[in-house]
Design a protein around this motif. Structure first.
Motif, short mmCIF file in Angstrom:
data_model
loop_
_atom_site.label_atom_id
_atom_site.label_comp_id
_atom_site.label_asym_id
_atom_site.label_seq_id
_atom_site.Cartn_x
_atom_site.Cartn_y
_atom_site.Cartn_z
N GLN A 59 49.79 52.35 35.67
CA GLN A 59 49.10 52.23 36.96
C GLN A 59 47.59 52.27 36.81
N LYS A 60 47.11 53.24 36.06
CA LYS A 60 45.66 53.39 35.93
C LYS A 60 45.04 52.18 35.23
N LEU A 61 45.67 51.72 34.16
CA LEU A 61 45.13 50.58 33.44
C LEU A 61 45.25 49.29 34.25
N GLN A 62 46.30 49.18 35.07
CA GLN A 62 46.41 47.97 35.88
C GLN A 62 45.25 47.88 36.86
N LEU A 63 44.89 49.01 37.49
CA LEU A 63 43.77 49.00 38.42
C LEU A 63 42.45 48.81 37.72
N HIS A 64 42.27 49.48 36.61
CA HIS A 64 40.98 49.47 35.91
C HIS A 64 40.76 48.23 35.06
N VAL A 65 41.84 47.59 34.63
CA VAL A 65 41.69 46.47 33.71
C VAL A 65 42.37 45.18 34.18
N TYR A 66 43.69 45.18 34.21
CA TYR A 66 44.42 43.92 34.38
C TYR A 66 44.17 43.25 35.73
N SER A 67 44.20 44.02 36.81
CA SER A 67 43.94 43.42 38.13
C SER A 67 42.49 42.97 38.25
N ARG A 68 41.57 43.74 37.69
CA ARG A 68 40.16 43.35 37.73
C ARG A 68 39.93 42.07 36.92
N PHE A 69 40.52 42.02 35.75
CA PHE A 69 40.34 40.85 34.88
C PHE A 69 40.91 39.60 35.55
N LEU A 70 42.10 39.73 36.15
CA LEU A 70 42.70 38.58 36.82
C LEU A 70 41.82 38.11 37.98
N LEU A 71 41.35 39.06 38.78
CA LEU A 71 40.51 38.70 39.93
C LEU A 71 39.23 38.02 39.48
N ALA A 72 38.58 38.58 38.46
CA ALA A 72 37.34 37.98 37.96
C ALA A 72 37.59 36.59 37.39
N THR A 73 38.69 36.44 36.67
CA THR A 73 39.01 35.14 36.07
C THR A 73 39.25 34.08 37.13
N LEU A 74 40.04 34.44 38.15
CA LEU A 74 40.38 33.47 39.19
C LEU A 74 39.19 33.11 40.07
N LEU A 75 38.27 34.05 40.26
CA LEU A 75 37.14 33.81 41.16
C LEU A 75 35.89 33.32 40.45
N THR A 76 35.88 33.31 39.14
CA THR A 76 34.70 32.85 38.40
C THR A 76 34.29 31.43 38.76
N PRO A 77 35.24 30.48 38.93
CA PRO A 77 34.81 29.13 39.34
C PRO A 77 34.05 29.13 40.67
N LEU A 78 34.46 29.97 41.61
CA LEU A 78 33.75 30.06 42.89
C LEU A 78 32.39 30.71 42.70
N LEU A 79 32.33 31.74 41.85
CA LEU A 79 31.05 32.37 41.56
C LEU A 79 30.09 31.38 40.91
N ALA A 80 30.63 30.53 40.05
CA ALA A 80 29.80 29.55 39.35
C ALA A 80 29.24 28.50 40.30
N SER A 81 29.94 28.26 41.39
CA SER A 81 29.46 27.27 42.36
C SER A 81 28.49 27.86 43.37
N SER A 82 28.32 29.19 43.33
CA SER A 82 27.38 29.86 44.23
C SER A 82 25.97 29.81 43.65
N PRO A 83 24.96 29.75 44.49
CA PRO A 83 23.58 29.77 43.98
C PRO A 83 23.19 31.14 43.43
N ASP A 84 23.98 32.17 43.71
CA ASP A 84 23.66 33.52 43.22
C ASP A 84 24.95 34.25 42.85
N GLY A 85 25.76 33.64 41.99
CA GLY A 85 27.04 34.22 41.61
C GLY A 85 26.89 35.44 40.71
N ARG A 86 27.42 36.57 41.16
CA ARG A 86 27.34 37.80 40.38
C ARG A 86 28.67 38.54 40.44
N CYS A 87 29.01 39.21 39.34
CA CYS A 87 30.24 39.99 39.27
C CYS A 87 29.93 41.32 38.60
N ILE A 88 30.37 42.41 39.21
CA ILE A 88 30.17 43.73 38.61
C ILE A 88 31.47 44.51 38.66
#
Length: 232
Positions: A59-88
């Motif tokens: 549970q802890k690793l899914q929240l801290h790692v796997y779900s975050r990684f999946l979300l960042a991976t899937l949304l990176t194309p949208l971030l790249a199309s933004s004039p100020d795409g940032r991920c933290i």
């Protein structure tokens, strides 16, 4: 958020997501049409042992790692199309050690402990954020450590520990507003094409990746990519 917005016509909405479910995370990303900033803080603090989700990860690793990684991976194309795409990813930049069993037990099923889970989560965040940053130089990726903050952190802890923690948070923890300002300050300093590390004060100079980060980079990236593969 509406009360703090300088533009009264800006609309805000809440969309639920189950961080224990990679399919739920994918659904959220699929429904998202545009994004400028992706701020990931999902997590939990427990002293429980290895507790699997339906996806098979702790549970802890899914929240801290796997779900975050999946979300960042899937949304990176949208971030790249933004004039100020940032991920933290707000977790443990510069304060974790290397998880030494990343090759033999990447999911911690055999070597789970609270310290190992913390170290693995921090190390894995370093790796995937750096890889995404190098591969998408127009997006600014950061890994941050918030420090000791006066929130409801540790809700999942036993009551006796919460009783001890809450007075310490009230006495020594920074406010949520101060923490948020520091995280945003560090996020705004981020540069494209590299992993940016943010310390608890919003600085980017002092936080460093853990020793062992480099040698485990390729194996960890391979494991994480295979873990989210069915959802990408």
């Amino acid at each position: 958020m509406k009360s703090r917005s300088p533009d009264p016509n800006v609309k805000h909405s809440f969309t639920p997501v189950d961080g224990f479910s990679l399919s739920s995370v994918k659904s959220l990303a699929t429904r998202t049409k545009s994004v400028d900033w992706l701020v990931m803080t999902l997590g939990m603090a427990t002293i429980q042992g290895f507790t699997p989700t339906n996806d098979g990860y702790d549970q802890k690793l899914q929240l801290h790692v796997y779900s975050r990684f999946l979300l960042a991976t899937l949304l990176t194309p949208l971030l790249a199309s933004s004039p100020d795409g940032r991920c933290i990813s707000v977790l443990s930049a510069g304060v974790h050690k290397a998880y030494k069993n990343h090759s033999s037990d990447p999911t911690l099923k055999s070597t789970y402990s609270v310290p190992n889970a913390a170290d693995a989560a921090g190390m894995y965040n370093d790796v995937y954020l750096e890889k995404l940053a190098v591969g998408n130089p127009t997006v600014k990726f950061s890994h941050a450590a918030p420090g000791f903050v006066n929130t409801n952190w540790g809700t999942e802890m036993p009551a006796v520990l919460r009783v001890l923690i809450r007075p310490l948070q009230a006495a020594f923890g920074k406010s949520k507003e101060k923490c948020g300002s520091a995280m945003v300050e560090g996020m705004l300093k981020a540069e494209g094409g590299k992993l940016n590390l943010v310390d608890q004060n919003g600085g980017t100079e002092k936080a460093t990746t853990c020793k062992g980060h480099e040698e485990g980079r390729d194996e960890i990236w391979k494991h994480l990519s295979e873990a989210i593969g069915p959802f990408v």
